[in-house]
Design a protein around this motif. Sequence first.
Motif, PDB file in Angstrom:
ATOM      1  N   ARG A  86       0.990  -1.121   0.009  1.00  0.00           N
ATOM      2  CA  ARG A  86       0.100  -0.084  -0.021  1.00  0.00           C
ATOM      3  C   ARG A  86       0.731   1.340   0.060  1.00  0.00           C
ATOM      4  O   ARG A  86       0.662   2.109  -0.707  1.00  0.00           O
ATOM      5  N   ALA A  87       1.913   1.256   0.803  1.00  0.00           N
ATOM      6  CA  ALA A  87       2.787   2.410   0.828  1.00  0.00           C
ATOM      7  C   ALA A  87       3.622   2.390  -0.521  1.00  0.00           C
ATOM      8  O   ALA A  87       3.807   3.624  -1.016  1.00  0.00           O
ATOM      9  N   ALA A  88       3.763   1.323  -1.269  1.00  0.00           N
ATOM     10  CA  ALA A  88       4.755   1.638  -2.664  1.00  0.00           C
ATOM     11  C   ALA A  88       3.433   2.354  -3.579  1.00  0.00           C
ATOM     12  O   ALA A  88       4.007   3.012  -4.705  1.00  0.00           O
ATOM     13  N   ILE A  89       2.210   1.864  -3.522  1.00  0.00           N
ATOM     14  CA  ILE A  89       1.301   2.544  -4.285  1.00  0.00           C
ATOM     15  C   ILE A  89       1.143   3.910  -4.154  1.00  0.00           C
ATOM     16  O   ILE A  89       1.172   4.738  -5.097  1.00  0.00           O
ATOM     17  N   ALA A  90       1.020   4.281  -2.951  1.00  0.00           N
ATOM     18  CA  ALA A  90       1.024   5.738  -2.359  1.00  0.00           C
ATOM     19  C   ALA A  90       2.188   6.556  -2.857  1.00  0.00           C
ATOM     20  O   ALA A  90       2.053   7.606  -3.365  1.00  0.00           O
ATOM     21  N   GLU A  91       3.406   6.099  -2.556  1.00  0.00           N
ATOM     22  CA  GLU A  91       4.688   6.696  -2.957  1.00  0.00           C
ATOM     23  C   GLU A  91       4.662   6.729  -4.657  1.00  0.00           C
ATOM     24  O   GLU A  91       4.996   7.963  -5.103  1.00  0.00           O
ATOM     25  N   ALA A  92       4.411   5.868  -5.156  1.00  0.00           N
ATOM     26  CA  ALA A  92       4.311   6.052  -6.767  1.00  0.00           C
ATOM     27  C   ALA A  92       3.423   6.959  -7.379  1.00  0.00           C
ATOM     28  O   ALA A  92       3.802   7.815  -8.052  1.00  0.00           O
ATOM     29  N   ARG A  93       2.092   7.046  -6.723  1.00  0.00           N
ATOM     30  CA  ARG A  93       1.250   8.219  -7.051  1.00  0.00           C
ATOM     31  C   ARG A  93       1.780   9.503  -6.837  1.00  0.00           C
ATOM     32  O   ARG A  93       1.822  10.483  -7.712  1.00  0.00           O
ATOM     33  N   GLU A  94       2.365   9.635  -5.693  1.00  0.00           N
ATOM     34  CA  GLU A  94       3.144  11.118  -5.370  1.00  0.00           C
ATOM     35  C   GLU A  94       4.182  11.207  -6.431  1.00  0.00           C
ATOM     36  O   GLU A  94       4.395  12.218  -6.937  1.00  0.00           O
ATOM     37  N   CYS A 111       9.600  26.033 -19.459  1.00  0.00           N
ATOM     38  CA  CYS A 111       8.109  25.172 -19.161  1.00  0.00           C
ATOM     39  C   CYS A 111       7.971  24.884 -17.730  1.00  0.00           C
ATOM     40  O   CYS A 111       8.949  24.479 -17.022  1.00  0.00           O
ATOM     41  N   VAL A 112       6.803  25.021 -17.207  1.00  0.00           N
ATOM     42  CA  VAL A 112       6.516  24.936 -15.893  1.00  0.00           C
ATOM     43  C   VAL A 112       5.384  23.917 -16.004  1.00  0.00           C
ATOM     44  O   VAL A 112       4.158  23.953 -16.671  1.00  0.00           O
ATOM     45  N   GLN A 113       5.273  22.750 -15.188  1.00  0.00           N
ATOM     46  CA  GLN A 113       4.179  21.962 -14.943  1.00  0.00           C
ATOM     47  C   GLN A 113       2.627  22.984 -14.601  1.00  0.00           C
ATOM     48  O   GLN A 113       2.753  23.436 -13.506  1.00  0.00           O
ATOM     49  N   MET A 114       1.646  22.701 -15.130  1.00  0.00           N
ATOM     50  CA  MET A 114       0.427  23.330 -14.817  1.00  0.00           C
ATOM     51  C   MET A 114      -0.708  22.593 -14.062  1.00  0.00           C
ATOM     52  O   MET A 114      -1.522  22.646 -13.270  1.00  0.00           O
ATOM     53  N   SER A 115      -0.528  21.233 -14.596  1.00  0.00           N
ATOM     54  CA  SER A 115      -1.802  20.155 -14.213  1.00  0.00           C
ATOM     55  C   SER A 115      -1.289  18.829 -14.415  1.00  0.00           C
ATOM     56  O   SER A 115      -0.285  18.518 -15.212  1.00  0.00           O
ATOM     57  N   HIS A 116      -1.730  17.818 -13.477  1.00  0.00           N
ATOM     58  CA  HIS A 116      -1.587  16.689 -13.806  1.00  0.00           C
ATOM     59  C   HIS A 116      -2.656  15.698 -13.257  1.00  0.00           C
ATOM     60  O   HIS A 116      -3.561  16.199 -12.441  1.00  0.00           O
ATOM     61  N   LYS A 117      -2.863  14.364 -13.886  1.00  0.00           N
ATOM     62  CA  LYS A 117      -3.880  13.707 -13.603  1.00  0.00           C
ATOM     63  C   LYS A 117      -3.405  12.257 -13.627  1.00  0.00           C
ATOM     64  O   LYS A 117      -2.540  11.636 -14.387  1.00  0.00           O
ATOM     65  N   VAL A 118      -3.088  11.478 -12.353  1.00  0.00           N
ATOM     66  CA  VAL A 118      -2.774  10.147 -12.243  1.00  0.00           C
ATOM     67  C   VAL A 118      -3.760   9.145 -11.807  1.00  0.00           C
ATOM     68  O   VAL A 118      -4.264   9.515 -10.903  1.00  0.00           O
ATOM     69  N   SER A 119      -3.727   8.119 -12.378  1.00  0.00           N
ATOM     70  CA  SER A 119      -4.529   6.945 -12.230  1.00  0.00           C
ATOM     71  C   SER A 119      -3.521   5.608 -11.805  1.00  0.00           C
ATOM     72  O   SER A 119      -2.857   5.407 -12.742  1.00  0.00           O
ATOM     73  N   LEU A 120      -3.368   5.218 -10.614  1.00  0.00           N
ATOM     74  CA  LEU A 120      -2.737   4.042 -10.220  1.00  0.00           C
ATOM     75  C   LEU A 120      -3.848   3.245  -9.337  1.00  0.00           C
ATOM     76  O   LEU A 120      -3.586   3.473  -8.220  1.00  0.00           O
ATOM     77  N   ASP A 121      -4.848   2.335  -9.734  1.00  0.00           N
ATOM     78  CA  ASP A 121      -5.466   1.861  -8.799  1.00  0.00           C
ATOM     79  C   ASP A 121      -5.326   0.116  -9.336  1.00  0.00           C
ATOM     80  O   ASP A 121      -5.686  -0.451 -10.347  1.00  0.00           O
ATOM     81  N   LEU A 122      -4.777  -0.674  -8.047  1.00  0.00           N
ATOM     82  CA  LEU A 122      -4.638  -2.082  -8.271  1.00  0.00           C
ATOM     83  C   LEU A 122      -5.683  -2.863  -7.798  1.00  0.00           C
ATOM     84  O   LEU A 122      -5.589  -4.059  -7.796  1.00  0.00           O
ATOM     85  N   GLY A 123      -6.878  -2.103  -7.161  1.00  0.00           N
ATOM     86  CA  GLY A 123      -8.069  -2.731  -6.954  1.00  0.00           C
ATOM     87  C   GLY A 123      -7.882  -3.508  -5.333  1.00  0.00           C
ATOM     88  O   GLY A 123      -6.903  -3.172  -4.652  1.00  0.00           O
TER      89      GLY A 123
END
Length: 194
Positions: A86-94, A111-123
Amino acid sequence: MSVPHNQPRRIRWLLLAALFAVTAPVTAGDDHDHGHDHGHRQHDAHVHGVAALNVAVDADTLLVELDTPAANVVGFEHPPRNDAERAAIAEARETMADGAALFVPNSGAECVQMSHKVSLDLGSPGDHAHTDGEIHADAHGEWAFTCAKPASLSQLDVQLFEIFPGKEKLRVQLITPSGQRGAELTPDSHKLDL
C-alpha cells in the motif's frame, strides 16, 4: 479567471487523446491472442518493461500522457496485500504527480507543470483476474506544461527509466506543429527531440 483558461486546455486534451487513439500503431503483442475474444479488454500494449508515451506540443503547451503496466511503476500488479505494498502505491502516485521530475523540457523553453492527472489503482482481491488467471493492472498519467518560450522547446528528457527502473522501453507517439512521428526511448537513449 482559471475556468476560461482551463476549458480550452481540457478541449485540447480531449482532441489530442482522440488523435492518439486513432493514430496509435498496432503493437507487437497482437499475435498472442490469435483472434480469440476472452470477454475482457485486450492488453496488446501490456508488456512488462514497456510503456506507451504520447507527447504533444500545441502553441505554448506541452502535453504528456503515459500508459504503463503497474508492475513497471510499483513492481507488482495484484491488489495490495500488506502495508508495504500500500505504501509503494501511495509513493508511486506521489512520484507520478511530479511531472517536472519525470519529464524535463530543455531549459531554454522555460516550461512549468500546470496540471496532472494520475491513475494507479490495483483494486482489491478478485479484481483484474481474467479467465486465464492473469492479472493486468495499469498506471496512467497526464501532465500539462506551459512554456514561456515555446519556440525554444526542442527536447524532452524523459527520466522515467531513472525514477522507475522497471522500464526497458518507451514507445512514443509525438505530435508537434510540424507533424506526427513515432520514436522509441530506452534507458540509454531517453531524450526525445521535439
